[in-house]
Scaffold this motif. Structure first.
Motif, PDB file in Angstrom:
ATOM      1  N   UNK A  72      48.407  36.137  -9.799  1.00 50.51           N
ATOM      2  CA  UNK A  72      47.300  35.475 -10.467  1.00 50.51           C
ATOM      3  C   UNK A  72      46.034  35.749  -9.662  1.00 50.51           C
ATOM      4  N   UNK A  73      44.991  36.238 -10.318  1.00 53.25           N
ATOM      5  CA  UNK A  73      43.714  36.505  -9.656  1.00 53.25           C
ATOM      6  C   UNK A  73      42.640  35.610 -10.247  1.00 53.25           C
ATOM      7  N   UNK A  74      41.881  34.949  -9.372  1.00 52.52           N
ATOM      8  CA  UNK A  74      40.752  34.115  -9.794  1.00 52.52           C
ATOM      9  C   UNK A  74      39.543  34.493  -8.943  1.00 52.52           C
ATOM     10  N   UNK A  75      38.372  34.424  -9.538  1.00 47.85           N
ATOM     11  CA  UNK A  75      37.144  34.818  -8.846  1.00 47.85           C
ATOM     12  C   UNK A  75      36.199  33.634  -8.728  1.00 47.85           C
ATOM     13  N   UNK A  76      35.513  33.565  -7.600  1.00 42.22           N
ATOM     14  CA  UNK A  76      34.355  32.676  -7.462  1.00 42.22           C
ATOM     15  C   UNK A  76      34.677  31.220  -7.795  1.00 42.22           C
ATOM     16  N   UNK A  77      35.618  30.668  -7.064  1.00 46.31           N
ATOM     17  CA  UNK A  77      35.967  29.268  -7.312  1.00 46.31           C
ATOM     18  C   UNK A  77      34.966  28.334  -6.639  1.00 46.31           C
ATOM     19  N   UNK A  78      34.326  28.754  -5.559  1.00 43.77           N
ATOM     20  CA  UNK A  78      33.214  28.026  -4.926  1.00 43.77           C
ATOM     21  C   UNK A  78      33.562  26.568  -4.618  1.00 43.77           C
ATOM     22  N   UNK A  79      34.673  26.357  -3.926  1.00 45.92           N
ATOM     23  CA  UNK A  79      34.985  24.990  -3.502  1.00 45.92           C
ATOM     24  C   UNK A  79      33.835  24.440  -2.661  1.00 45.92           C
ATOM     25  N   UNK A  80      33.464  23.189  -2.948  1.00 45.06           N
ATOM     26  CA  UNK A  80      32.441  22.505  -2.166  1.00 45.06           C
ATOM     27  C   UNK A  80      31.016  22.814  -2.566  1.00 45.06           C
ATOM     28  N   UNK A 110      34.853  39.966  -8.985  1.00 40.03           N
ATOM     29  CA  UNK A 110      34.074  38.880  -9.573  1.00 40.03           C
ATOM     30  C   UNK A 110      32.615  39.025  -9.184  1.00 40.03           C
ATOM     31  N   UNK A 111      32.097  38.005  -8.489  1.00 38.00           N
ATOM     32  CA  UNK A 111      30.776  37.984  -7.857  1.00 38.00           C
ATOM     33  C   UNK A 111      29.623  37.770  -8.816  1.00 38.00           C
ATOM     34  N   UNK A 112      29.622  38.427  -9.964  1.00 41.93           N
ATOM     35  CA  UNK A 112      28.437  38.393 -10.825  1.00 41.93           C
ATOM     36  C   UNK A 112      28.495  37.303 -11.899  1.00 41.93           C
ATOM     37  N   UNK A 113      29.601  36.553 -11.991  1.00 32.67           N
ATOM     38  CA  UNK A 113      29.728  35.429 -12.934  1.00 32.67           C
ATOM     39  C   UNK A 113      29.327  35.843 -14.354  1.00 32.67           C
ATOM     40  N   UNK A 114      29.981  36.842 -14.936  1.00 33.65           N
ATOM     41  CA  UNK A 114      29.485  37.381 -16.210  1.00 33.65           C
ATOM     42  C   UNK A 114      29.633  36.416 -17.387  1.00 33.65           C
TER      43      UNK A 114
END
Length: 221
Positions: free
Chosen positions: A29-37, A154-158
């Motif tokens: 499973x791959x997830x991008x940019x979860x940004x916890x906190x 990820x990175x760019x939040x498309x």
């Protein structure tokens, strides 16, 4: 829940409405940019933003892992938003204990370099990009050069703009091209950026509990 099965780099993967990618052959499973906190970091600066985004993100991961057989979870960068995000470690440790038999890898992103690596007790393998599991190169940034492997990043939040002439929607989207696949941001408090796909890219939008194909881009930008 309606998923979208697509062939990428000769492999069958599933695009999930949770804004994640699942690779059945590897149970990955791959997830991008979860940004916890991230929300906590904003509140620390006096910005009134909602509480509970960390638990919302963890609940979303739990939901996927309850439905899919996940042996390996890969975070495609920006696991922690800032140094202040380390305050969420307690909740993350409790969540990690529920999934102690799942291997987890963090591919460092730009925010991770500023925030610092997660606590060792979380038992994440922390690596620099690209992280290879052939035929894929798991990255944070989508602009790795050809020859790296098929980049999943990820990175760019498309987001993709859908319009009927009078009304328009901006929906999170996956963009799958010949050399790279870009995932939408997984995090609950991340926002999005309209990204113009390139000729030949396939675009899949997330709408509620379903993923829909917009089709293949046939005009160059």
């Amino acid at each position: 829940m309606s998923v979208q099965g697509v062939d990428i780099a000769g492999e069958r993967v599933l695009l999930l409405p949770h804004k994640a990618l699942y690779w059945p052959r590897e149970r990955l499973l791959a997830v991008a940019d979860i940004h916890f906190g991230k929300a906590a970091a904003f509140r620390a600066q006096g910005v009134p933003v909602p509480h509970g985004t960390t638990m919302e993100n963890l609940a979303a991961l739990d939901a996927i892992m309850a439905e899919m057989a996940v042996a390996h979870l890969v975070f495609l960068g920006d696991f922690l938003h800032a140094q202040a995000a380390h305050a969420a470690t307690g909740a993350l440790l409790a969540w990690r204990a529920r999934h102690q038999y799942v291997r987890m890898t963090l591919v460092r992103g730009n925010h991770d370099r500023h925030a610092g690596d997660p606590a060792a007790l979380l038992s994440l393998d922390v690596v620099d990009e690209p992280y290879h599991v052939a035929p894929f190169a798991f990255c944070h940034h989508p602009d790795f050069p050809a020859g790296t492997g098929h980049v999943v990043a990820g990175h760019v939040h498309p987001v993709y703009r859908l319009s009927d002439g009078r009304d328009a929607l901006r929906l999170p989207c996956f963009i799958a091209g010949a050399q790279r696949t870009i995932l939408p941001a997984f995090g609950a408090f991340t926002g999005g950026h309209a990204l113009q796909p390139m000729q030949g890219d396939r675009v899949f939008v997330v709408a509620g509990d379903a993923v829909f194909s917009v089709g293949k881009i046939t005009t160059s930008t």
